[in-house]
Write a protein that holds these residues in place. Structure first.
Motif, PDB file in Angstrom:
ATOM      1  N   VAL A 118       0.875  -1.170   0.000  1.00  0.00           N
ATOM      2  CA  VAL A 118       0.000   0.000   0.000  1.00  0.00           C
ATOM      3  C   VAL A 118       0.914   1.222   0.000  1.00  0.00           C
ATOM      4  O   VAL A 118       1.833   1.319   0.834  1.00  0.00           O
ATOM      5  CB  VAL A 118      -0.933   0.022   1.226  1.00  0.00           C
ATOM      6  CG1 VAL A 118      -1.735   1.323   1.246  1.00  0.00           C
ATOM      7  CG2 VAL A 118      -1.866  -1.180   1.201  1.00  0.00           C
ATOM      8  N   LEU A 119       0.682   2.137  -0.940  1.00  0.00           N
ATOM      9  CA  LEU A 119       1.559   3.307  -1.084  1.00  0.00           C
ATOM     10  C   LEU A 119       0.845   4.560  -0.601  1.00  0.00           C
ATOM     11  O   LEU A 119      -0.249   4.891  -1.071  1.00  0.00           O
ATOM     12  CB  LEU A 119       1.964   3.474  -2.556  1.00  0.00           C
ATOM     13  CG  LEU A 119       2.946   4.609  -2.856  1.00  0.00           C
ATOM     14  CD1 LEU A 119       4.314   4.303  -2.242  1.00  0.00           C
ATOM     15  CD2 LEU A 119       3.082   4.823  -4.363  1.00  0.00           C
ATOM     16  N   ASN A 120       1.469   5.257   0.336  1.00  0.00           N
ATOM     17  CA  ASN A 120       0.928   6.535   0.814  1.00  0.00           C
ATOM     18  C   ASN A 120       1.332   7.620  -0.184  1.00  0.00           C
ATOM     19  O   ASN A 120       2.453   8.111  -0.176  1.00  0.00           O
ATOM     20  CB  ASN A 120       1.477   6.855   2.209  1.00  0.00           C
ATOM     21  CG  ASN A 120       0.944   8.190   2.727  1.00  0.00           C
ATOM     22  OD1 ASN A 120       0.106   8.834   2.086  1.00  0.00           O
ATOM     23  ND2 ASN A 120       1.423   8.615   3.881  1.00  0.00           N
ATOM     24  N   ASN A 121       0.400   7.947  -1.082  1.00  0.00           N
ATOM     25  CA  ASN A 121       0.692   8.937  -2.121  1.00  0.00           C
ATOM     26  C   ASN A 121      -0.198  10.161  -2.014  1.00  0.00           C
ATOM     27  O   ASN A 121      -0.380  10.891  -2.993  1.00  0.00           O
ATOM     28  CB  ASN A 121       0.514   8.298  -3.505  1.00  0.00           C
ATOM     29  CG  ASN A 121      -0.946   7.974  -3.798  1.00  0.00           C
ATOM     30  OD1 ASN A 121      -1.655   7.449  -2.951  1.00  0.00           O
ATOM     31  ND2 ASN A 121      -1.403   8.302  -5.005  1.00  0.00           N
ATOM     32  N   ARG A 122      -0.755  10.392  -0.838  1.00  0.00           N
ATOM     33  CA  ARG A 122      -1.689  11.517  -0.671  1.00  0.00           C
ATOM     34  C   ARG A 122      -0.994  12.841  -0.999  1.00  0.00           C
ATOM     35  O   ARG A 122       0.080  13.150  -0.481  1.00  0.00           O
ATOM     36  CB  ARG A 122      -2.230  11.548   0.751  1.00  0.00           C
ATOM     37  CG  ARG A 122      -3.106  10.345   1.065  1.00  0.00           C
ATOM     38  CD  ARG A 122      -3.835  10.493   2.400  1.00  0.00           C
ATOM     39  NE  ARG A 122      -4.674   9.317   2.637  1.00  0.00           N
ATOM     40  CZ  ARG A 122      -5.881   9.164   2.140  1.00  0.00           C
ATOM     41  NH1 ARG A 122      -6.393  10.117   1.376  1.00  0.00           N
ATOM     42  NH2 ARG A 122      -6.595   8.075   2.396  1.00  0.00           N
ATOM     43  N   GLY A 123      -1.633  13.584  -1.911  1.00  0.00           N
ATOM     44  CA  GLY A 123      -1.094  14.865  -2.326  1.00  0.00           C
ATOM     45  C   GLY A 123      -0.044  14.789  -3.416  1.00  0.00           C
ATOM     46  O   GLY A 123       0.426  15.825  -3.895  1.00  0.00           O
ATOM     47  N   ASP A 124       0.336  13.571  -3.819  1.00  0.00           N
ATOM     48  CA  ASP A 124       1.370  13.427  -4.850  1.00  0.00           C
ATOM     49  C   ASP A 124       0.774  13.460  -6.254  1.00  0.00           C
ATOM     50  O   ASP A 124      -0.340  12.982  -6.481  1.00  0.00           O
ATOM     51  CB  ASP A 124       2.123  12.100  -4.676  1.00  0.00           C
ATOM     52  CG  ASP A 124       3.134  12.155  -3.547  1.00  0.00           C
ATOM     53  OD1 ASP A 124       3.445  13.265  -3.085  1.00  0.00           O
ATOM     54  OD2 ASP A 124       3.617  11.077  -3.129  1.00  0.00           O
ATOM     55  N   SER A 125       1.533  13.997  -7.179  1.00  0.00           N
ATOM     56  CA  SER A 125       1.174  13.923  -8.608  1.00  0.00           C
ATOM     57  C   SER A 125       1.476  12.526  -9.122  1.00  0.00           C
ATOM     58  O   SER A 125       1.994  11.672  -8.385  1.00  0.00           O
ATOM     59  CB  SER A 125       1.998  14.944  -9.392  1.00  0.00           C
ATOM     60  OG  SER A 125       3.383  14.617  -9.299  1.00  0.00           O
ATOM     61  N   LEU A 126       1.177  12.298 -10.406  1.00  0.00           N
ATOM     62  CA  LEU A 126       1.507  11.001 -11.011  1.00  0.00           C
ATOM     63  C   LEU A 126       3.013  10.772 -10.950  1.00  0.00           C
ATOM     64  O   LEU A 126       3.464   9.674 -10.604  1.00  0.00           O
ATOM     65  CB  LEU A 126       1.018  10.957 -12.464  1.00  0.00           C
ATOM     66  CG  LEU A 126       1.378   9.690 -13.262  1.00  0.00           C
ATOM     67  CD1 LEU A 126       0.797   8.449 -12.597  1.00  0.00           C
ATOM     68  CD2 LEU A 126       0.883   9.807 -14.703  1.00  0.00           C
ATOM     69  N   ARG A 127       3.791  11.794 -11.287  1.00  0.00           N
ATOM     70  CA  ARG A 127       5.254  11.652 -11.230  1.00  0.00           C
ATOM     71  C   ARG A 127       5.711  11.330  -9.819  1.00  0.00           C
ATOM     72  O   ARG A 127       6.554  10.444  -9.605  1.00  0.00           O
ATOM     73  CB  ARG A 127       5.934  12.927 -11.736  1.00  0.00           C
ATOM     74  CG  ARG A 127       7.464  12.903 -11.621  1.00  0.00           C
ATOM     75  CD  ARG A 127       8.077  14.144 -12.244  1.00  0.00           C
ATOM     76  NE  ARG A 127       7.958  14.110 -13.694  1.00  0.00           N
ATOM     77  CZ  ARG A 127       8.814  13.479 -14.490  1.00  0.00           C
ATOM     78  NH1 ARG A 127       9.851  12.816 -13.979  1.00  0.00           N
ATOM     79  NH2 ARG A 127       8.652  13.511 -15.789  1.00  0.00           N
ATOM     80  N   GLY A 128       5.168  12.034  -8.838  1.00  0.00           N
ATOM     81  CA  GLY A 128       5.565  11.790  -7.454  1.00  0.00           C
ATOM     82  C   GLY A 128       5.191  10.387  -7.002  1.00  0.00           C
ATOM     83  O   GLY A 128       5.948   9.736  -6.269  1.00  0.00           O
ATOM     84  N   THR A 129       4.025   9.920  -7.446  1.00  0.00           N
ATOM     85  CA  THR A 129       3.567   8.572  -7.073  1.00  0.00           C
ATOM     86  C   THR A 129       4.480   7.506  -7.667  1.00  0.00           C
ATOM     87  O   THR A 129       4.891   6.562  -6.974  1.00  0.00           O
ATOM     88  CB  THR A 129       2.121   8.360  -7.562  1.00  0.00           C
ATOM     89  OG1 THR A 129       1.271   9.317  -6.936  1.00  0.00           O
ATOM     90  CG2 THR A 129       1.637   6.959  -7.219  1.00  0.00           C
ATOM     91  N   VAL A 130       4.818   7.651  -8.965  1.00  0.00           N
ATOM     92  CA  VAL A 130       5.693   6.674  -9.614  1.00  0.00           C
ATOM     93  C   VAL A 130       7.079   6.687  -8.969  1.00  0.00           C
ATOM     94  O   VAL A 130       7.673   5.628  -8.700  1.00  0.00           O
ATOM     95  CB  VAL A 130       5.793   6.960 -11.129  1.00  0.00           C
ATOM     96  CG1 VAL A 130       6.869   6.095 -11.774  1.00  0.00           C
ATOM     97  CG2 VAL A 130       4.447   6.725 -11.801  1.00  0.00           C
ATOM     98  N   THR A 131       7.602   7.876  -8.696  1.00  0.00           N
ATOM     99  CA  THR A 131       8.924   7.990  -8.059  1.00  0.00           C
ATOM    100  C   THR A 131       8.943   7.321  -6.691  1.00  0.00           C
ATOM    101  O   THR A 131       9.871   6.570  -6.358  1.00  0.00           O
ATOM    102  CB  THR A 131       9.324   9.467  -7.932  1.00  0.00           C
ATOM    103  OG1 THR A 131       9.379  10.054  -9.244  1.00  0.00           O
ATOM    104  CG2 THR A 131      10.682   9.607  -7.257  1.00  0.00           C
ATOM    105  N   ALA A 132       7.904   7.567  -5.905  1.00  0.00           N
ATOM    106  CA  ALA A 132       7.833   6.969  -4.564  1.00  0.00           C
ATOM    107  C   ALA A 132       7.768   5.440  -4.637  1.00  0.00           C
ATOM    108  O   ALA A 132       8.398   4.737  -3.835  1.00  0.00           O
ATOM    109  CB  ALA A 132       6.625   7.519  -3.817  1.00  0.00           C
ATOM    110  N   ALA A 133       7.012   4.925  -5.611  1.00  0.00           N
ATOM    111  CA  ALA A 133       6.903   3.462  -5.774  1.00  0.00           C
ATOM    112  C   ALA A 133       8.252   2.862  -6.146  1.00  0.00           C
ATOM    113  O   ALA A 133       8.653   1.819  -5.597  1.00  0.00           O
ATOM    114  CB  ALA A 133       5.855   3.135  -6.827  1.00  0.00           C
ATOM    115  N   LEU A 134       8.972   3.499  -7.060  1.00  0.00           N
ATOM    116  CA  LEU A 134      10.280   2.982  -7.461  1.00  0.00           C
ATOM    117  C   LEU A 134      11.267   3.004  -6.302  1.00  0.00           C
ATOM    118  O   LEU A 134      12.076   2.076  -6.134  1.00  0.00           O
ATOM    119  CB  LEU A 134      10.829   3.799  -8.638  1.00  0.00           C
ATOM    120  CG  LEU A 134      10.074   3.696  -9.963  1.00  0.00           C
ATOM    121  CD1 LEU A 134      10.700   4.626 -11.004  1.00  0.00           C
ATOM    122  CD2 LEU A 134      10.072   2.262 -10.487  1.00  0.00           C
TER     123      LEU A 134
END
Length: 691
Positions: A546-562
């Motif tokens: 489960v990825l905490n991506n609240r407030g992140d853009s698509l780029r931020g979400t992908v970067t955090a996942a990687l």
């Protein structure tokens, strides 16, 4: 002498270019008329040929050919003279497409404006006709950053940078030339004036010199290119050489350096070495700007190596629905044929792109396909109408799809064979599969070892095969291969049998020793072992988070996942998170990554910035908006390094194909890791057992 029409000339071009003749159905398919029309024109052609002492030989069921009544060398002289006199194009014979092709070639060659009157006079048409043709050319030229300038008193000129002009020439080659034109070495007398002009400006007379020099570099990356990518690279290099020959060089545009692609500086030394070799072969000099441009071509070719998923998921879904619709109409279990699925994906991706761009689809076998597969043609047409709503698929493309399904129907178990054959067919078509299954049915004594590209065929050791069968002309001596139609007509079967009896069997190498068979068996076992190990390894490291991506853009979400994925590997699985993020987002802009009918998206890439292949599912705390405006709540990442074993690539591709199964989609949205892994293991076990 009787006046010859443009259609009669087309037929004669075809007949004089085929030593063994053609059937009326093949001629009809090539020039897009009915068989009845062909027979009617042949009656007139027979009378025209009589003036040259030539005969039109017609043998029912086998083919039509042009013969001379002279003997020995005189026969060849008569046929050659006939070609020269009969096949001289007259401007009035040009079609609109041919005129536009000639216009573009002329404008790309000229360095000064051309008067409309001069262009019209050269093609023997009115100024109004030329103006209309230029209206068609103008939007096409804009695709390459070129501007068509048309001013009264000034003339017509195509302006733009040299890189754009070269790109335009390469696109013309892709649209109007096939492999036989490029590498078959057909005499100019056997092609139309428009095609001959295009071959001239593209520089195909240098293509084999370029190809031999490129191959001699022994670069690993060229061996991994697809046949189409390899050929397109050669076309770009040949166009560059031809333009340099006439003094057209690339240079900085508005102070910007020439684009060299990713990693350009790192590889420029190798490119310079290639340029020196090629310059020596062609007596040329390549300035630094041209070497930089060439380096860009090489880097783009490297980056174009096959992805993990053969096509975007919308196309995969279209293939799935098309197959299911044909299954419903025929009752044949096409969905069980993995070769059919992979063949459709490989073909339909670029084909649909051409359809959407409005490019011409050419299928010289259409008439013969309709005749041989009349019922199946209607079924595939109806199934495609139901499967690709909003896309108008022409009959020419339906014909290619029918070839795929026809090959699947006729695919038979391999029988004991005693002649080993290699197939060479046009890239992206189902020709090789259809021809292989036809051969299995009609001539079971021929064992098809596989299909190869045209440039591999010219370098294969002769001990590796007994026979090369090709659907295109090859840059090989005539006694090294036999050219047939993918439909394997009765005439083709007779020609093949004669070739095998008189050429292959007489020069045949001794049968391989039993040890060779044992080696092949061991290689097969080793490949199976590697595939099974790949399945176990990939599923063992599969993760669900489960990825905490609240407030992140698509780029931020992908970067955090990687970055989270990196924590699972030592050293990290991704060496450059920013670079991989860029590639994933760039691909997402190009084509939909959403699994149809779900809130899941597949992000996949194969790049040198990835160290290990990996599979991971991230469920998002907050849905993220993709480039196309779709919101998704989960991202499935499938990453792999540039260098990847065949077994690993096949397993990852098989997983991507499973994403259309409703059971897997439901598990990815709500299931736990053990459930998802067990489902994948069950499906991959079936795949493994059928290898």
């Amino acid at each position: 002498m009787r006046k010859m029409t443009a259609r009669q000339k087309q037929i004669l071009i075809l007949l004089l270019g085929r030593k063994n003749g053609m059937t009326a159905a093949e001629i009809a398919a090539e020039i897009n008329v009915s068989v009845r029309t062909v027979h009617r024109e042949l009656d007139e052609i027979e009378k025209i040929l009589a003036n040259f002492g030539l005969l039109l030989h017609r043998k029912s069921g086998t083919g039509i050919s042009v013969w001379s009544n002279a003997a020995g060398s005189e026969e060849g002289k008569k046929l050659q003279e006939a070609r020269r006199l009969l096949l001289v194009d007259k401007p009035s014979d040009y079609s609109g497409e041919e005129r536009q092709l000639l216009l573009i070639c002329r404008l790309l060659e000229e360095q000064e404006p051309c008067k409309l009157f001069t262009l019209a006079n050269g093609l023997k048409v009115t100024v109004a006709t030329i103006s209309s043709d230029l209206d068609e050319v103008e939007p096409w030229a804009r695709r390459f950053g070129l501007e068509l300038v048309r001013r009264r008193g000034y003339g017509v000129e195509l302006i733009g940078d040299e890189q754009g002009k070269r790109a335009a020439l390469c696109q013309l080659a892709a649209d109007h030339l096939d492999y036989s034109d490029l590498i078959g070495g057909s005499p100019v007398s056997q092609v139309s004036s428009a095609t001959a002009k295009l071959l001239e400006v593209v520089g195909t007379h240098n293509l084999m010199t370029v190809e031999n020099t490129l191959w001699a570099m022994n670069w690993n990356w060229t061996e991994h290119l697809s046949e189409n990518a390899y050929t397109q690279l050669l076309i770009h290099l040949s166009v560059s050489v031809n333009r340099i020959h006439v003094g057209r060089f690339v240079g900085a545009v508005q102070g910007k350096p020439i684009s060299t692609g990713a990693g350009g500086e790192r590889d420029e030394g190798e490119t310079s070495r290639f340029a020196l070799r090629l310059a020596d072969q062609l007596t040329l000099t390549f300035p630094p700007e041209e070497i930089a441009y060439m380096n860009g071509l090489f880097n783009r070719a490297k980056e174009a190596s096959p992805e993990l998923v053969q096509a975007d998921l919308e196309l995969v879904d279209t293939v799935y629905r098309l197959t299911e619709n044909v299954v419903k109409r025929t009752g044949i279990p096409f969905q069980e044929d993995r070769l059919l699925r992979s063949g459709l994906l490989e073909h339909m991706g670029p084909a649909f792109k051409r359809i959407r761009e409005g490019s011409r689809i050419r299928n010289p076998l259409l008439s013969a396909i309709r005749k041989d597969y009349e019922e199946l043609f209607g079924i595939v047409r109806e199934a495609m109408n139901d499967s690709a709503a909003g896309l108008e698929v022409p009959d020419e493309e339906i014909g290619f799809l029918v070839m795929h399904f026809g090959a699947s129907i006729e695919r038979l178990n391999q029988l004991g064979r005693n002649v080993r054959a290699i197939l060479v067919c046009s890239s992206g078509l189902s020709s090789s599969k259809l021809l292989a299954t036809r051969l299995a049915k009609e001539m079971p004594q021929i064992e098809v070892l596989g299909n190869v590209s045209w440039y591999e065929a010219k370098r294969l050791p002769e001990s590796d095969y007994d026979l090369i069968i090709s659907t295109i002309d090859l840059p090989l001596p005539e006694d090294r291969y036999v050219r047939l139609s993918p439909l394997l007509t009765e005439e083709d079967s007779e020609q093949l049998l004669a070739y095998v009896q008189h050429t292959t069997l007489r020069s045949r190498k001794p049968a391989p020793e039993p040890e060779s068979a044992k080696t092949r068996a061991f290689d097969k076992v080793r490949s199976l072992s590697m595939a099974l190990n790949e399945v176990v390894s990939l599923l063992d490291q599969f993760d669900v988070r489960v990825l905490n991506n609240r407030g992140d853009s698509l780029r931020g979400t992908v970067t955090a996942a990687l970055e989270e994925m990196n924590q699972s590997f030592v050293p990290p699985s991704v060496s450059d998170v920013a670079a991989v993020t860029d590639r994933l987002l760039e691909r997402e802009k190009m084509a939909s990554q959403v699994i149809p009918g779900t809130s899941l998206a597949l992000f996949h890439t194969r790049t040198r910035f990835v160290n290990y292949r990996s599979l991971a599912l991230f469920r998002l705390e907050e849905p993220v908006l993709l480039d196309g405006g779709t919101k998704v709540g989960a991202l499935l990442f499938m990453l792999a390094p540039r260098e990847l074993s065949r077994e690993s690539l096949e397993v990852l591709s098989e997983i991507s194909a499973l994403l259309l199964k409703p059971e897997l989609v439901e598990l990815l949205e709500t299931g736990e890791r053990p459930e998802i892994r067990n489902f994948l293991a069950t499906e991959l076990l079936v795949y493994f057992e059928n290898l």
